[in-house]
Design a protein around this motif. Structure first.
Motif, PDB file in Angstrom:
ATOM      1  N   GLU A 139       0.539  -1.051   0.037  1.00  0.00           N
ATOM      2  CA  GLU A 139      -0.118   0.077  -0.012  1.00  0.00           C
ATOM      3  C   GLU A 139       0.455   1.270   0.020  1.00  0.00           C
ATOM      4  OE1 GLU A 139      -1.997   0.681   3.925  1.00  0.00           O
ATOM      5  OE2 GLU A 139      -0.908  -1.427   4.212  1.00  0.00           O
ATOM      6  N   LYS A 140       2.458   1.025   0.265  1.00  0.00           N
ATOM      7  CA  LYS A 140       3.071   2.417   0.170  1.00  0.00           C
ATOM      8  C   LYS A 140       3.476   3.285  -0.909  1.00  0.00           C
ATOM      9  CE  LYS A 140       7.213   0.608   1.456  1.00  0.00           C
ATOM     10  NZ  LYS A 140       7.244   0.229   2.522  1.00  0.00           N
ATOM     11  N   TYR A 141       2.522   1.999  -2.559  1.00  0.00           N
ATOM     12  CA  TYR A 141       3.020   2.662  -3.526  1.00  0.00           C
ATOM     13  C   TYR A 141       1.609   3.123  -3.789  1.00  0.00           C
ATOM     14  CZ  TYR A 141       7.658   0.481  -3.311  1.00  0.00           C
ATOM     15  OH  TYR A 141       9.107   0.536  -2.968  1.00  0.00           O
ATOM     16  N   VAL A 142       0.732   3.010  -3.365  1.00  0.00           N
ATOM     17  CA  VAL A 142      -0.601   3.548  -3.670  1.00  0.00           C
ATOM     18  C   VAL A 142      -1.335   4.976  -3.053  1.00  0.00           C
ATOM     19  CG1 VAL A 142      -3.398   2.497  -3.798  1.00  0.00           C
ATOM     20  CG2 VAL A 142      -0.939   1.380  -4.154  1.00  0.00           C
ATOM     21  N   ILE A 143      -1.652   5.838  -4.072  1.00  0.00           N
ATOM     22  CA  ILE A 143      -2.197   7.030  -3.669  1.00  0.00           C
ATOM     23  C   ILE A 143      -4.176   6.637  -3.600  1.00  0.00           C
ATOM     24  CG2 ILE A 143      -2.637   9.476  -3.486  1.00  0.00           C
ATOM     25  CD1 ILE A 143       0.160   9.257  -5.828  1.00  0.00           C
ATOM     26  N   SER A 144      -4.290   6.185  -4.418  1.00  0.00           N
ATOM     27  CA  SER A 144      -5.863   5.652  -4.368  1.00  0.00           C
ATOM     28  C   SER A 144      -6.326   4.727  -5.648  1.00  0.00           C
ATOM     29  CB  SER A 144      -6.403   7.054  -4.495  1.00  0.00           C
ATOM     30  OG  SER A 144      -5.641   7.909  -5.866  1.00  0.00           O
ATOM     31  N   THR A 250     -17.221   9.681  -2.596  1.00  0.00           N
ATOM     32  CA  THR A 250     -16.280   8.290  -2.650  1.00  0.00           C
ATOM     33  C   THR A 250     -17.520   7.837  -3.579  1.00  0.00           C
ATOM     34  OG1 THR A 250     -17.954   7.484  -0.703  1.00  0.00           O
ATOM     35  CG2 THR A 250     -15.840   7.897  -1.020  1.00  0.00           C
ATOM     36  N   ALA A 251     -18.821   8.518  -3.805  1.00  0.00           N
ATOM     37  CA  ALA A 251     -19.976   7.668  -4.721  1.00  0.00           C
ATOM     38  C   ALA A 251     -19.858   8.847  -5.916  1.00  0.00           C
ATOM     39  CB  ALA A 251     -20.568   7.224  -4.145  1.00  0.00           C
ATOM     40  N   LEU A 252     -20.044   8.644  -6.816  1.00  0.00           N
ATOM     41  CA  LEU A 252     -20.126   9.653  -8.244  1.00  0.00           C
ATOM     42  C   LEU A 252     -20.843   9.309  -9.595  1.00  0.00           C
ATOM     43  CD1 LEU A 252     -16.236   9.343  -7.010  1.00  0.00           C
ATOM     44  CD2 LEU A 252     -17.427  12.059  -7.577  1.00  0.00           C
ATOM     45  N   ASN A 256     -23.643  13.080 -19.198  1.00  0.00           N
ATOM     46  CA  ASN A 256     -23.422  13.720 -20.308  1.00  0.00           C
ATOM     47  C   ASN A 256     -22.326  14.196 -20.930  1.00  0.00           C
ATOM     48  OD1 ASN A 256     -26.110  13.483 -21.348  1.00  0.00           O
ATOM     49  ND2 ASN A 256     -26.833  14.951 -19.697  1.00  0.00           N
ATOM     50  N   GLU A 257     -21.490  13.338 -20.499  1.00  0.00           N
ATOM     51  CA  GLU A 257     -20.091  13.099 -20.999  1.00  0.00           C
ATOM     52  C   GLU A 257     -20.001  12.774 -22.078  1.00  0.00           C
ATOM     53  OE1 GLU A 257     -16.278  11.905 -19.920  1.00  0.00           O
ATOM     54  OE2 GLU A 257     -15.493  13.134 -19.852  1.00  0.00           O
ATOM     55  N   GLU A 258     -18.600  11.644 -21.790  1.00  0.00           N
ATOM     56  CA  GLU A 258     -18.828  10.753 -23.218  1.00  0.00           C
ATOM     57  C   GLU A 258     -19.563   9.709 -22.726  1.00  0.00           C
ATOM     58  OE1 GLU A 258     -14.115  10.293 -23.008  1.00  0.00           O
ATOM     59  OE2 GLU A 258     -14.749   9.135 -24.590  1.00  0.00           O
ATOM     60  N   ASP A 259     -20.316   9.621 -22.515  1.00  0.00           N
ATOM     61  CA  ASP A 259     -21.448   8.672 -22.083  1.00  0.00           C
ATOM     62  C   ASP A 259     -22.241   9.271 -21.413  1.00  0.00           C
ATOM     63  OD1 ASP A 259     -20.293   5.967 -23.517  1.00  0.00           O
ATOM     64  OD2 ASP A 259     -19.455   5.998 -21.836  1.00  0.00           O
ATOM     65  N   HIS A 260     -23.688   9.026 -21.795  1.00  0.00           N
ATOM     66  CA  HIS A 260     -24.921   9.243 -21.288  1.00  0.00           C
ATOM     67  C   HIS A 260     -24.248   9.349 -19.605  1.00  0.00           C
ATOM     68  CE1 HIS A 260     -28.226   8.180 -23.547  1.00  0.00           C
ATOM     69  NE2 HIS A 260     -27.313   8.660 -24.043  1.00  0.00           N
ATOM     70  N   LEU A 261     -24.047   7.912 -18.215  1.00  0.00           N
ATOM     71  CA  LEU A 261     -23.579   8.134 -17.657  1.00  0.00           C
ATOM     72  C   LEU A 261     -22.589   7.803 -16.898  1.00  0.00           C
ATOM     73  CD1 LEU A 261     -26.935   6.592 -16.505  1.00  0.00           C
ATOM     74  CD2 LEU A 261     -26.268   8.845 -16.010  1.00  0.00           C
ATOM     75  N   ARG A 262     -21.539   7.888 -16.268  1.00  0.00           N
ATOM     76  CA  ARG A 262     -20.913   7.167 -15.745  1.00  0.00           C
ATOM     77  C   ARG A 262     -20.892   7.526 -14.302  1.00  0.00           C
ATOM     78  NH1 ARG A 262     -15.191   8.002 -19.090  1.00  0.00           N
ATOM     79  NH2 ARG A 262     -16.185   6.873 -20.983  1.00  0.00           N
ATOM     80  N   ILE A 263     -19.974   5.737 -13.926  1.00  0.00           N
ATOM     81  CA  ILE A 263     -20.660   5.828 -12.404  1.00  0.00           C
ATOM     82  C   ILE A 263     -19.216   5.529 -12.091  1.00  0.00           C
ATOM     83  CG2 ILE A 263     -21.573   3.884 -11.140  1.00  0.00           C
ATOM     84  CD1 ILE A 263     -23.602   3.561 -13.057  1.00  0.00           C
ATOM     85  N   ILE A 264     -18.875   5.485 -11.066  1.00  0.00           N
ATOM     86  CA  ILE A 264     -17.386   5.357  -9.849  1.00  0.00           C
ATOM     87  C   ILE A 264     -17.663   5.742  -9.085  1.00  0.00           C
ATOM     88  CG2 ILE A 264     -15.133   6.981  -9.928  1.00  0.00           C
ATOM     89  CD1 ILE A 264     -16.412   9.431 -12.126  1.00  0.00           C
ATOM     90  N   SER A 265     -16.920   4.590  -7.941  1.00  0.00           N
ATOM     91  CA  SER A 265     -16.817   4.804  -6.675  1.00  0.00           C
ATOM     92  C   SER A 265     -14.842   4.552  -6.212  1.00  0.00           C
ATOM     93  CB  SER A 265     -16.766   2.742  -6.477  1.00  0.00           C
ATOM     94  OG  SER A 265     -16.481   2.740  -4.588  1.00  0.00           O
ATOM     95  N   MET A 266     -14.773   6.186  -5.176  1.00  0.00           N
ATOM     96  CA  MET A 266     -13.465   5.759  -5.607  1.00  0.00           C
ATOM     97  C   MET A 266     -12.646   6.810  -3.727  1.00  0.00           C
ATOM     98  SD  MET A 266     -12.626   9.331  -8.001  1.00  0.00           S
ATOM     99  CE  MET A 266     -11.347   9.908  -7.273  1.00  0.00           C
ATOM    100  N   GLN A 267     -11.958   5.486  -3.492  1.00  0.00           N
ATOM    101  CA  GLN A 267     -11.503   6.524  -2.052  1.00  0.00           C
ATOM    102  C   GLN A 267      -9.786   6.588  -2.079  1.00  0.00           C
ATOM    103  OE1 GLN A 267     -13.419   3.373  -0.028  1.00  0.00           O
ATOM    104  NE2 GLN A 267     -11.443   2.083   0.639  1.00  0.00           N
ATOM    105  N   GLN A 268      -9.191   7.151  -1.473  1.00  0.00           N
ATOM    106  CA  GLN A 268      -7.758   7.054  -1.123  1.00  0.00           C
ATOM    107  C   GLN A 268      -7.150   5.754  -0.266  1.00  0.00           C
ATOM    108  OE1 GLN A 268      -5.625  10.190  -1.485  1.00  0.00           O
ATOM    109  NE2 GLN A 268      -7.400  10.598  -1.884  1.00  0.00           N
TER     110      GLN A 268
END
Ligand code: ADP
Ligand code: MG
Length: 399
Positions: A139-144, A250-252, A256-268
């Motif tokens: 994990e030391k190498y991983v930002i997110s 963390t849930a986004l 209407n960008e490159e697709d109708h919807l882009r569904i995203i989950s992310m965290q540090q």
């Protein structure tokens, strides 16, 4: 008229509603020579024939999408050269029906782009318990860590072909659906600065908030990359575009960008299990919310999700870790090393960013089709673990 560098779109339309269905070319011969001589990788050049063009040139889908619209960016690249980097495919879908309306081009394009994937595309698999043990990653190498997919809503052209009014209608439907999300997923919708289509926030968010969201990797950038311009996905910017997110970001969901919807989950950090489980819950919640307002998703029995870009069809899934690997990323064989392991490395600020010399890369699965979601995330986990091992070897050798 739209223009950017050497590229310009001189198409003249009577009404803004017509821009989604232009006939750009008269005959195959208009572009045949440039296409034949196009350097580098370009699937359109390898697949498109005069017979195919003549068969489809006068056709339109039910929503009005022409064959010309689908191949425009590939022809632009052939004419302007590799610096006009629209990607390796040269084809985008103006709507989901293009896949079945123009099959003689689209099927071989999809098969070539996905390296002859196992078809029909398998059913979704969002079982986080089947992920590899993430403790193999230092994990030391991983930002997110981030997982995203795209979804298309039936009845609307895709971003290359959608009109301003349709985009606004879609924004209304989707934001209505998103407002029904509860618990960890509950949040708010933030239209881009200057967007006037969302009544509750009639001029959008302020520019500083928008810039901060982009800088912090939550929001897409203003379109200036060739792929977005050639297919005119920048039309009517910034209206009816925006981002939904929960309090923790963390849930986004991008709208209407490159697709109708882009569904995203992310965290540090490197907790892919947590990110994937949240992703699974968010995808299910968004799909259910869309259906509850009477909308279906564009999922093909053969190819899986149909999204704007053939390269994203299938799962639409891109699982990535932002990792710091200054030594490995500087090796001359870095790109090939990644490709051999079905990985792709992007610079630290998105697809369009040149790989900056900060040694940070967004490393993700490159495949999207013929394998399920769990399989693709596991390819990323294994690949990132191997990449970090390589970085450590290089560190040891440098001492
Ligand atoms: P996408 O394939 O989702 O469109 P882009 O390359 O356009 O991805 O990048 C969108 C944003 O997501 C950029 O700001 C990018 O840096 C960010 N991003 C991608 N992967 C990660 C990650 N693992 N952690 C943080 N941000 C990420
Ligand atoms: Mg992107």
């Amino acid at each position: 008229m739209a223009s950017h560098g050497d590229w310009k779109d001189e198409t003249i339309c009577q009404s803004s509603g017509e821009i989604h269905a232009p006939r750009y070319f008269k005959e195959f011969e208009d572009f045949a020579e440039a296409l034949g001589k196009a350097p580098g990788e370009l699937i359109l050049r390898d697949v498109l024939t005069k017979e195919m063009y003549d068969r489809y040139k006068d056709e339109k889908t039910a929503l009005g999408v022409t064959f010309d619209k689908c191949i425009k960016g590939g022809i632009d690249k052939a004419r302007l050269g590799e610096k006009w980097n629209v990607g390796k495919v040269g084809v985008l879908f103006g709507d989901a029906e293009c896949v079945t309306k123009y099959p003689d081009l689209m099927h071989p394009v999809i098969v070539a782009r996905h390296g002859n994937p196992h078809l029909p595309h398998p059913p979704p698999n969002l079982e986080g318990s089947q992920l590899m043990d993430q403790s193999i990653i230092d994990e030391k190498y991983v930002i997110s860590t981030r997982v995203r997919t795209g979804r298309s809503i039936s009845g609307f052209p895709l971003p290359p072909s959608i009109s301003a009014d349709q985009r606004k209608e879609l924004e209304g439907i989707v934001t209505g659906a998103l407002q029904t999300l509860t618990g960890e997923m509950s949040g708010d919708y933030y239209p881009l600065a200057g967007s006037t289509t969302y009544a509750a926030k009639p001029i959008g968010i302020d520019k500083e908030t928008e810039e901060r969201l982009i800088k912090d990797h939550f929001l897409f950038q203003e379109p200036d990359e060739p792929m977005l311009l050639s297919w005119r996905m920048e039309r009517d910017w910034p209206h009816a575009r925006g981002i939904y997110h929960n309090n923790d970001k963390t849930a986004l969901v991008w709208v209407n960008e490159e697709d109708h919807l882009r569904i995203i989950s992310m965290q540090q950090g490197h907790d892919i299990r947590a990110v994937f489980d949240r992703f699974a819950a968010l995808v299910r919640a968004v799909e259910t919310a869309c259906k509850s307002v009477g909308r279906e998703l564009e999922i093909s029995p053969m190819y899986g999700n149909i999204l704007s870009c053939p390269s994203n069809c299938g799962t639409g899934l891109r699982a990535s870790m932002m990792i710091k690997i200054p030594l490995a990323s500087a090796q001359p064989n870095f790109k090939q090393w990644c490709a051999d392991r079905k990985l792709q490395a992007r610079g630290s600020s998105g697809f369009a960013s040149g790989a900056k010399d900060d040694g940070i890369r967004d490393v993700s699965n490159v495949d999207r089709m013929g394998k399920d979601e769990v399989t693709l995330v596991n390819e990323m986990i294994k690949g990132v673990a191997d990449l970090i091992a390589w970085e450590k070897q290089l560190e040891a050798a440098a001492k």
